[in-house]
Motif scaffolding. Structure first.
Motif, PDB file in Angstrom:
ATOM      1  N   GLU A 113       0.830  -1.201   0.000  1.00 38.52           N
ATOM      2  CA  GLU A 113       0.000   0.000   0.000  1.00 38.52           C
ATOM      3  C   GLU A 113       0.866   1.252   0.000  1.00 38.52           C
ATOM      4  N   LYS A 114       1.966   1.201   0.727  1.00 37.89           N
ATOM      5  CA  LYS A 114       2.883   2.339   0.741  1.00 37.89           C
ATOM      6  C   LYS A 114       3.479   2.563  -0.641  1.00 37.89           C
ATOM      7  N   GLU A 115       3.829   1.475  -1.327  1.00 39.86           N
ATOM      8  CA  GLU A 115       4.347   1.613  -2.689  1.00 39.86           C
ATOM      9  C   GLU A 115       3.300   2.246  -3.595  1.00 39.86           C
ATOM     10  N   VAL A 116       2.056   1.786  -3.465  1.00 38.07           N
ATOM     11  CA  VAL A 116       0.975   2.290  -4.316  1.00 38.07           C
ATOM     12  C   VAL A 116       0.721   3.769  -4.043  1.00 38.07           C
ATOM     13  N   ILE A 117       0.644   4.165  -2.783  1.00 35.68           N
ATOM     14  CA  ILE A 117       0.355   5.572  -2.481  1.00 35.68           C
ATOM     15  C   ILE A 117       1.465   6.483  -2.993  1.00 35.68           C
ATOM     16  N   GLU A 170       3.193  10.317  -7.312  1.00 34.29           N
ATOM     17  CA  GLU A 170       4.017  10.669  -8.462  1.00 34.29           C
ATOM     18  C   GLU A 170       3.172  10.928  -9.707  1.00 34.29           C
ATOM     19  N   GLY A 171       1.861  10.754  -9.578  1.00 38.37           N
ATOM     20  CA  GLY A 171       0.967  11.037 -10.694  1.00 38.37           C
ATOM     21  C   GLY A 171       0.694   9.850 -11.602  1.00 38.37           C
ATOM     22  N   LYS A 172       1.068   8.663 -11.172  1.00 38.12           N
ATOM     23  CA  LYS A 172       0.864   7.482 -12.015  1.00 38.12           C
ATOM     24  C   LYS A 172      -0.589   7.008 -11.932  1.00 38.12           C
ATOM     25  N   ASN A 173      -1.086   6.519 -13.069  1.00 43.38           N
ATOM     26  CA  ASN A 173      -2.441   5.965 -13.092  1.00 43.38           C
ATOM     27  C   ASN A 173      -2.390   4.473 -12.741  1.00 43.38           C
ATOM     28  N   ASN A 174      -3.567   3.841 -12.627  1.00 44.13           N
ATOM     29  CA  ASN A 174      -3.625   2.441 -12.207  1.00 44.13           C
ATOM     30  C   ASN A 174      -2.844   1.527 -13.148  1.00 44.13           C
ATOM     31  N   LYS A 175      -2.933   1.778 -14.437  1.00 50.38           N
ATOM     32  CA  LYS A 175      -2.230   0.934 -15.412  1.00 50.38           C
ATOM     33  C   LYS A 175      -0.714   1.038 -15.209  1.00 50.38           C
ATOM     34  N   ASP A 176      -0.219   2.254 -15.054  1.00 51.15           N
ATOM     35  CA  ASP A 176       1.212   2.466 -14.836  1.00 51.15           C
ATOM     36  C   ASP A 176       1.679   1.802 -13.538  1.00 51.15           C
ATOM     37  N   ILE A 177       0.877   1.928 -12.489  1.00 53.86           N
ATOM     38  CA  ILE A 177       1.219   1.319 -11.202  1.00 53.86           C
ATOM     39  C   ILE A 177       1.267  -0.205 -11.342  1.00 53.86           C
ATOM     40  N   ALA A 178       0.266  -0.760 -12.002  1.00 51.13           N
ATOM     41  CA  ALA A 178       0.222  -2.207 -12.208  1.00 51.13           C
ATOM     42  C   ALA A 178       1.459  -2.693 -12.951  1.00 51.13           C
ATOM     43  N   GLU A 179       1.840  -1.989 -13.990  1.00 52.54           N
ATOM     44  CA  GLU A 179       3.023  -2.377 -14.767  1.00 52.54           C
ATOM     45  C   GLU A 179       4.296  -2.278 -13.937  1.00 52.54           C
ATOM     46  N   ILE A 214      -4.298  -4.672 -12.721  1.00 53.50           N
ATOM     47  CA  ILE A 214      -4.996  -3.399 -12.490  1.00 53.50           C
ATOM     48  C   ILE A 214      -6.038  -3.576 -11.398  1.00 53.50           C
ATOM     49  N   LYS A 215      -6.710  -4.737 -11.382  1.00 55.52           N
ATOM     50  CA  LYS A 215      -7.711  -5.016 -10.349  1.00 55.52           C
ATOM     51  C   LYS A 215      -7.074  -4.973  -8.955  1.00 55.52           C
ATOM     52  N   THR A 216      -5.867  -5.516  -8.829  1.00 60.77           N
ATOM     53  CA  THR A 216      -5.165  -5.487  -7.544  1.00 60.77           C
ATOM     54  C   THR A 216      -4.816  -4.054  -7.153  1.00 60.77           C
ATOM     55  N   VAL A 217      -4.415  -3.250  -8.122  1.00 58.30           N
ATOM     56  CA  VAL A 217      -4.129  -1.835  -7.841  1.00 58.30           C
ATOM     57  C   VAL A 217      -5.393  -1.158  -7.324  1.00 58.30           C
ATOM     58  N   LYS A 218      -6.518  -1.404  -7.988  1.00 65.35           N
ATOM     59  CA  LYS A 218      -7.783  -0.796  -7.557  1.00 65.35           C
ATOM     60  C   LYS A 218      -8.136  -1.206  -6.131  1.00 65.35           C
ATOM     61  N   THR A 219      -7.866  -2.471  -5.790  1.00 63.77           N
ATOM     62  CA  THR A 219      -8.121  -2.939  -4.427  1.00 63.77           C
ATOM     63  C   THR A 219      -7.238  -2.194  -3.437  1.00 63.77           C
TER      64      THR A 219
END
Length: 90
Positions: A32-36, A41-50, A56-61
């Motif tokens: 969660e800390k990595e995701v936040i 940094e302005g990344k969208n869910n797709k960028d975070i997932a990659e 992407i579903k895991t990012v959304k969770t």
């Protein structure tokens, strides 16, 4: 001048980010800390997932869990939260 590949650069950046928030006592998981931080940094869910090699579903969770744990309403507020905590490298 030495040149780093994108993977090496991402790994170094990820390591710096993790150390930045490691000692914080917010009740957030390491992921969660990595995701936040990536949201900050302005990344969208797709960028975070990659970048994190997750779906992407895991990012959304993770985003939903972050919003609930931090008692915030949207990802903009999550980004501001990370900045105020001093977690974001400039």
């Amino acid at each position: 001048m030495p040149v780093m590949t994108g993977d090496v650069s991402q790994a170094l950046t990820r390591g710096i980010r993790q150390r930045t928030v490691k000692g914080d006592n917010t009740g957030l998981t390491e992921r969660e800390k990595e995701v936040i931080l990536l949201i900050a940094e302005g990344k969208n869910n797709k960028d975070i997932a990659e970048e994190l090699h997750i779906s992407i579903k895991t990012v959304k969770t993770h985003v939903s869990n972050l919003l609930m744990k931090c008692e915030l309403e949207d990802r903009t507020q999550l980004a501001i939260y990370a900045h105020r905590k001093g977690w974001v490298l400039n």
